[in-house]
Write a protein that holds these residues in place. Structure first.
Motif, short mmCIF file in Angstrom:
data_model
loop_
_atom_site.label_atom_id
_atom_site.label_comp_id
_atom_site.label_asym_id
_atom_site.label_seq_id
_atom_site.Cartn_x
_atom_site.Cartn_y
_atom_site.Cartn_z
N TYR A 1 1.91 6.41 9.65
CA TYR A 1 0.86 5.38 9.78
C TYR A 1 1.17 4.44 10.95
N VAL B 1 3.40 -1.04 4.05
CA VAL B 1 2.87 0.32 3.86
C VAL B 1 4.04 1.27 3.60
N ILE C 1 0.86 -1.19 0.00
CA ILE C 1 0.00 0.00 0.00
C ILE C 1 0.89 1.24 0.00
N ILE D 1 -6.67 -2.35 3.68
CA ILE D 1 -5.80 -2.99 4.68
C ILE D 1 -6.66 -3.90 5.57
N LYS E 1 -7.33 3.90 1.87
CA LYS E 1 -6.56 2.65 1.90
C LYS E 1 -6.87 1.78 3.11
N VAL F 1 5.66 -1.13 8.18
CA VAL F 1 5.58 0.26 7.70
C VAL F 1 6.99 0.77 7.43
#
Ligand code: 3PG
Length: 356
Positions: free
Chosen positions: A230, A221, A197, A209, A205, A239
């Motif tokens: 995030y 991410v 993503i 997820i 989004k 992430v």
């Protein structure tokens, strides 16, 4: 997997077929900057042409003129672009119903294509008006309706919903392909599944997820969502932590070490769904992570790979033009439509079609 009737289920030889396409193409100074959506409609058009359809009438929207005529959003240039890609004549008519349409279609050569004007010049389109749909159907005198505008299938508009109550309505080959490949990514994927993503809007989004959390083995991410901080709610979610910056300190791409970690995940995956670019791809060198990712996915032939979301699909499509050796299972033409399908939402324009 695909439970709607398609053009393969109907006998259209000698019939007039009304096809909803999505020719909502990007324009700059009146020029089409990507013909992905026009090219994506060709399998259905070629199937209808070679199968002997009497006339193929195309309807589409372009942009958001909100029920008024905006000359810059006419579909006329699209008719020119289409004519260069098909083997039959293409006629453009600057209306969607009434005497000009009736006459124009009568005069168009047998076996040819007629493209009508931008549906959203009329308020009835977005209001899902049955009267508007009926006027179009009566003017074009069609025998069947084919829905092949995958990118607009999440809208309940006259040309996706009301029109299906006027004619027997089936899916085109693009809708069949998009829905089949995207659905198999959520219902029957080859494991391990990696979802990547990127992009900017976390509110768009997050449903994706959430939907993939029970299905995916890892969710990565990157992009602006990651650089905005995030916060993952599961150990499955990785992430990006470091970023490349411009001279003003703006975080514009994920770092080389984060890219390496992502590429290791790619190497181990059998299904990849990628939605959202990882950096500011229009501003080199901040396209580097996205480029390496697109290459790492595109060289694999043992992988189901789905590229979706307007910016990501556009980026990959441009890349393929100069790098045809890169292959993907699906570069989706749908922005919002693919996101809604993958998030598990119903698509009104699909629901409205005849069941198998
Ligand atoms: C798209 O570009 O996503 C589709 O053509 C739908 O357009 P819309 O968001 O204006 O309805």
């Amino acid at each position: 997997m695909f439970n709607k009737q398609t053009i393969k289920d109907i006998k259209f030889k000698g019939k007039t077929v009304l096809v909803r396409v999505d020719y909502n193409v990007p324009l700059k100074d009146g020029k089409i900057t990507s013909d992905l959506r026009i090219k994506a409609s060709l399998p259905t058009l070629e199937y209808l042409i070679s199968g002997g359809a009497k006339k193929i009438i195309l309807i589409s929207h372009l942009g958001r003129p909100e029920g008024t005529k905006v000359s810059e959003l006419s579909l006329k240039p699209v008719a020119g672009a289409l004519a260069n890609l098909v083997s039959v004549p293409v006629t453009f008519i600057s209306d969607v119903s009434g005497p000009d349409v009736e006459e124009g279609i009568k005069k168009a050569p047998k076996g040819s294509i007629v493209l009508l004007e931008n549906l959203r010049f009329w308020p009835g389109e977005e209001k899902n008006s049955s009267d508007f749909a009926r006027e179009i159907v009566e003017s074009v005198n069609a025998d069947f309706f084919v829905q092949d505008g995958f990118a607009v299938i999440h809208r309940a508009h006259a040309s996706t919903d009301a029109i299906t109550r006027e004619l027997p309505s089936v899916a085109g080959l693009l809708v069949e392909k998009e829905v089949s490949v995207l659905s198999s990514a959520i219902s029957n994927p080859k494991k391990p599944v990696l979802v990547i993503i990127g992009g900017a809007k976390v509110e768009d989004k997050q449903p994706l997820i959430d939907k993939f959390l029970p299905i995916a083995d890892k969710i990565y991410v990157g992009g602006k969502i990651a650089s905005d901080g995030y916060k993952p709610n599961s150990e499955k979610i990785v992430v990006a932590a470091d970023f490349k910056t411009d001279s003003e300190g703006n975080k514009l791409d994920i770092s080389d070490s984060d890219t390496e970690k992502l590429l290791e995940l790619v190497a181990g995956a059998k299904t990849i769904v990628w939605n959202g670019v990882l950096g500011k791809v229009e501003d080199k060198p901040f396209d580097e992570a996205s480029l390496k990712l697109a290459e790492a996915i595109g060289v694999r032939d043992d992988l189901t790979s789905v590229i979706c979301g307007g910016d990501t699909a556009g980026y990959v499509e441009n890349l393929i033009e100069t790098r045809p050796e890169l292959k993907y299972s699906l570069v989706s033409t749908g922005g919002g439509a693919s996101l809604e399908l993958l998030s598990g939402l119903e698509l009104p324009g699909l629901e409205a079609l005849e069941d198998k």
